[in-house]
Design an enzyme around this catalytic site. Structure first.
Site, mmCIF file in Angstrom:
data_model
loop_
_atom_site.group_PDB
_atom_site.id
_atom_site.type_symbol
_atom_site.label_atom_id
_atom_site.label_comp_id
_atom_site.label_asym_id
_atom_site.label_seq_id
_atom_site.Cartn_x
_atom_site.Cartn_y
_atom_site.Cartn_z
ATOM 1 N N CYS A 161 0.807 -1.225 0.000
ATOM 2 C CA CYS A 161 0.000 0.000 0.000
ATOM 3 C C CYS A 161 0.835 1.267 0.000
ATOM 4 O O CYS A 161 0.294 2.368 -0.034
ATOM 5 C CB CYS A 161 -0.941 -0.018 1.202
ATOM 6 S SG CYS A 161 -1.922 -1.531 1.264
ATOM 7 N N HIS A 301 -2.571 7.921 6.370
ATOM 8 C CA HIS A 301 -2.783 6.592 5.793
ATOM 9 C C HIS A 301 -4.128 6.052 6.270
ATOM 10 O O HIS A 301 -4.897 5.543 5.465
ATOM 11 C CB HIS A 301 -1.642 5.661 6.193
ATOM 12 C CG HIS A 301 -1.707 4.319 5.554
ATOM 13 N ND1 HIS A 301 -1.632 4.151 4.186
ATOM 14 C CD2 HIS A 301 -1.840 3.073 6.085
ATOM 15 C CE1 HIS A 301 -1.725 2.857 3.900
ATOM 16 N NE2 HIS A 301 -1.851 2.187 5.043
ATOM 17 N N GLU A 312 -0.324 5.187 13.697
ATOM 18 C CA GLU A 312 -0.105 6.427 12.965
ATOM 19 C C GLU A 312 -0.345 7.648 13.848
ATOM 20 O O GLU A 312 0.406 8.633 13.779
ATOM 21 C CB GLU A 312 -1.000 6.482 11.726
ATOM 22 C CG GLU A 312 -0.691 7.676 10.833
ATOM 23 C CD GLU A 312 -1.413 7.645 9.501
ATOM 24 O OE1 GLU A 312 -1.058 8.436 8.608
ATOM 25 O OE2 GLU A 312 -2.351 6.821 9.348
ATOM 26 N N LYS A 333 -9.600 7.692 2.923
ATOM 27 C CA LYS A 333 -10.043 6.301 2.764
ATOM 28 C C LYS A 333 -11.401 6.060 3.412
ATOM 29 O O LYS A 333 -12.035 5.039 3.161
ATOM 30 C CB LYS A 333 -8.998 5.349 3.362
ATOM 31 C CG LYS A 333 -7.674 5.320 2.606
ATOM 32 C CD LYS A 333 -6.704 4.339 3.243
ATOM 33 C CE LYS A 333 -5.355 4.344 2.548
ATOM 34 N NZ LYS A 333 -4.619 5.615 2.720
ATOM 35 N N HIS A 338 -9.907 1.531 0.798
ATOM 36 C CA HIS A 338 -8.446 1.424 0.713
ATOM 37 C C HIS A 338 -8.072 0.944 -0.683
ATOM 38 O O HIS A 338 -8.340 -0.204 -1.047
ATOM 39 C CB HIS A 338 -7.937 0.455 1.771
ATOM 40 C CG HIS A 338 -6.453 0.477 1.944
ATOM 41 N ND1 HIS A 338 -5.609 1.216 1.151
ATOM 42 C CD2 HIS A 338 -5.643 -0.176 2.833
ATOM 43 C CE1 HIS A 338 -4.360 1.039 1.531
ATOM 44 N NE2 HIS A 338 -4.353 0.202 2.547
ATOM 45 N N PHE A 397 2.034 -3.381 3.902
ATOM 46 C CA PHE A 397 2.436 -4.667 4.468
ATOM 47 C C PHE A 397 3.928 -4.881 4.193
ATOM 48 O O PHE A 397 4.447 -4.516 3.143
ATOM 49 C CB PHE A 397 1.653 -5.804 3.828
ATOM 50 C CG PHE A 397 0.233 -5.954 4.336
ATOM 51 C CD1 PHE A 397 -0.244 -5.222 5.397
ATOM 52 C CD2 PHE A 397 -0.623 -6.865 3.727
ATOM 53 C CE1 PHE A 397 -1.545 -5.376 5.853
ATOM 54 C CE2 PHE A 397 -1.922 -7.038 4.169
ATOM 55 C CZ PHE A 397 -2.386 -6.286 5.233
#
Length: 415
Positions: A161, A301, A312, A333, A338, A397
């Site tokens: 991502c 994010h 975050e 998002k 996402h 990831f």
């Protein structure tokens, strides 16, 4: 060399709008792009919804023969890239001074699934000769280079991502180093297949709010229960500043800094103290020559997962200190879902438009901020405010992190 990079074109294909203006309108309206999945039978899945782009017509951007030889992620990417290129006003470029940087987390998985079905049902002789070039992740960059005859650097990043965040960072580096004057940069993703959905479901990464799917993506909310899988694409034209000004281009913003790092912690979980995110943001600020106090907006994010959002938020507090409480922060998002490998580019477009319009897009569905997540995450409605500079985060990831720094462009004379 003191070469600076600016943004001169934007193109978006998203679940809340196709095109720059429709995308921005959808963000400000906090319009949900989430729909029940009807592409295949989802009765056996724990999650039965996704953020899709139902009205996208690839024939507006490619001819029918080309379309048949493109995976959906490529079709979405070409659409966004064509819009960005046209928005920039570029007509002719020096081919070897122009390049392409693309990010995708998974690439042509739709084609992979389809052709595995052909192999199993009809045998190896019936697998398409276009299978490999349709599936491989770098093929979108190839199509774009061929379309616009761009013979400069052409690189595809696959960092989950964070992929298109890294692609934009690579575009900045190509401009700064003198390797290119123009870079078409962004990302695309389209992974809505039974196997991908099953994989995300079984790792318990997705929201299971099946009876209330429009409110399923709720970053930083106490009731968040996972992210919403999405599809889409975003592209930006990144151009050397003097090159842009000499041709009279409209400049949206300056792409001023880039930071990247690794968590080196876990294959899917973020570092609980946000250490990798801290490094990426600090490096982006240093690269841009900015202090934390120079930033007014962060496009987070913010995926709507328990661990990710908390990590975050902690990282933002470490980087910005007391100024963290004066920031405006939001996760777009919450309306787009996402978009995986495309998320960094789409978030960057949102940050650039926030700078352009001096409006912070909201975090939809943020009705009950979680304990300890006490920053200004811009709940529910847009917030007009002065924005001098903005960051956008993209984390993937494997512990991959990318942060981009944008600032308002000053119309200084060309050297």
């Amino acid at each position: 060399m003191n070469r600076r990079a600016v943004i001169t074109g934007l193109g978006a294909v998203t679940p809340v709008g196709i095109g720059r203006d429709a995308f921005w309108k959808g963000l400000l309206a906090a319009k949900s792009g989430v729909h029940p999945i009807d592409q295949f039978d989802v009765s056996g899945f724990s999650t039965r919804f996704a953020a899709t782009v139902p009205d996208f017509d690839p024939l507006l951007y490619v001819d029918r023969k080309e379309m048949r030889h493109m995976d959906r992620f490529t079709q979405l990417g070409v659409g966004a890239a064509v819009m960005a290129w046209e928005d920039s006003g570029l007509v002719e470029v020096t081919p070897d001074r122009a390049g392409v940087m693309v990010g995708t987390g998974i690439g042509g998985i739709t084609t992979l699934v389809q052709q595995l079905g052909v192999l199993n049902e009809r045998g190896p002789s019936r697998v398409s000769p276009y299978f490999i070039p349709m599936m491989i992740g770098n093929i979108l960059g190839g199509h774009l280079a061929i379309r616009y005859h761009l013979t400069g650097p052409n690189v595809t990043s696959t960092t989950a991502c964070a992929s298109s965040g890294h692609a934009l960072g690579d575009a900045l580096r190509a401009i700064e180093s003198g390797e290119a004057d123009v870079v078409l940069a962004g990302g695309a993703e389209a992974v809505l297949t039974p196997v991908a959905l099953a994989g995300f479901c079984n790792m318990r990464a997705l929201s299971t709010r099946n009876e209330d799917y429009e409110h399923a993506s709720r970053p930083f909310d106490r009731d968040r229960d996972g992210f919403v899988m999405g599809e889409g694409a975003g592209f930006l034209v990144v151009e050397e500043r003097e090159h842009a000004l000499r041709r009279g281009a409209f400049v949206y913003a300056e792409l001023a800094g880039f930071g990247r790092s690794a968590d080196a912690f876990h294959i899917v979980e973020p570092h609980p103290d946000g250490l990798g995110a801290v490094l990426a943001m600090e490096r982006a600020l240093a690269d841009a020559g900015m202090a934390p106090e120079d930033i007014d907006y962060v496009n987070a994010h913010g995926t709507s997962t328990q661990l990710g959002d908390a990590s975050e938020a902690e990282a933002l507090k470490q980087v910005f200190g007391p100024h963290a409480y004066r920031l405006s922060i939001s996760s777009t998002k919450s309306v787009t879902g996402h978009l995986l490998g495309a998320a960094g580019a789409v978030g960057a477009i949102a940050a650039v438009l926030a700078l352009r319009h001096q409006i912070v897009p909201p975090t939809a569905n943020l009705e009950h901020p979680d304990v300890g997540l006490d920053l200004d995450f811009t709940p529910l409605t847009p917030k007009p405010r002065a924005i001098r500079a903005a960051l956008t985060n993209a984390f993937g990831f494997g512990g991959h992190n990318a942060t981009l720094a944008f600032r308002a462009h000053a119309d200084e004379p060309v050297a």
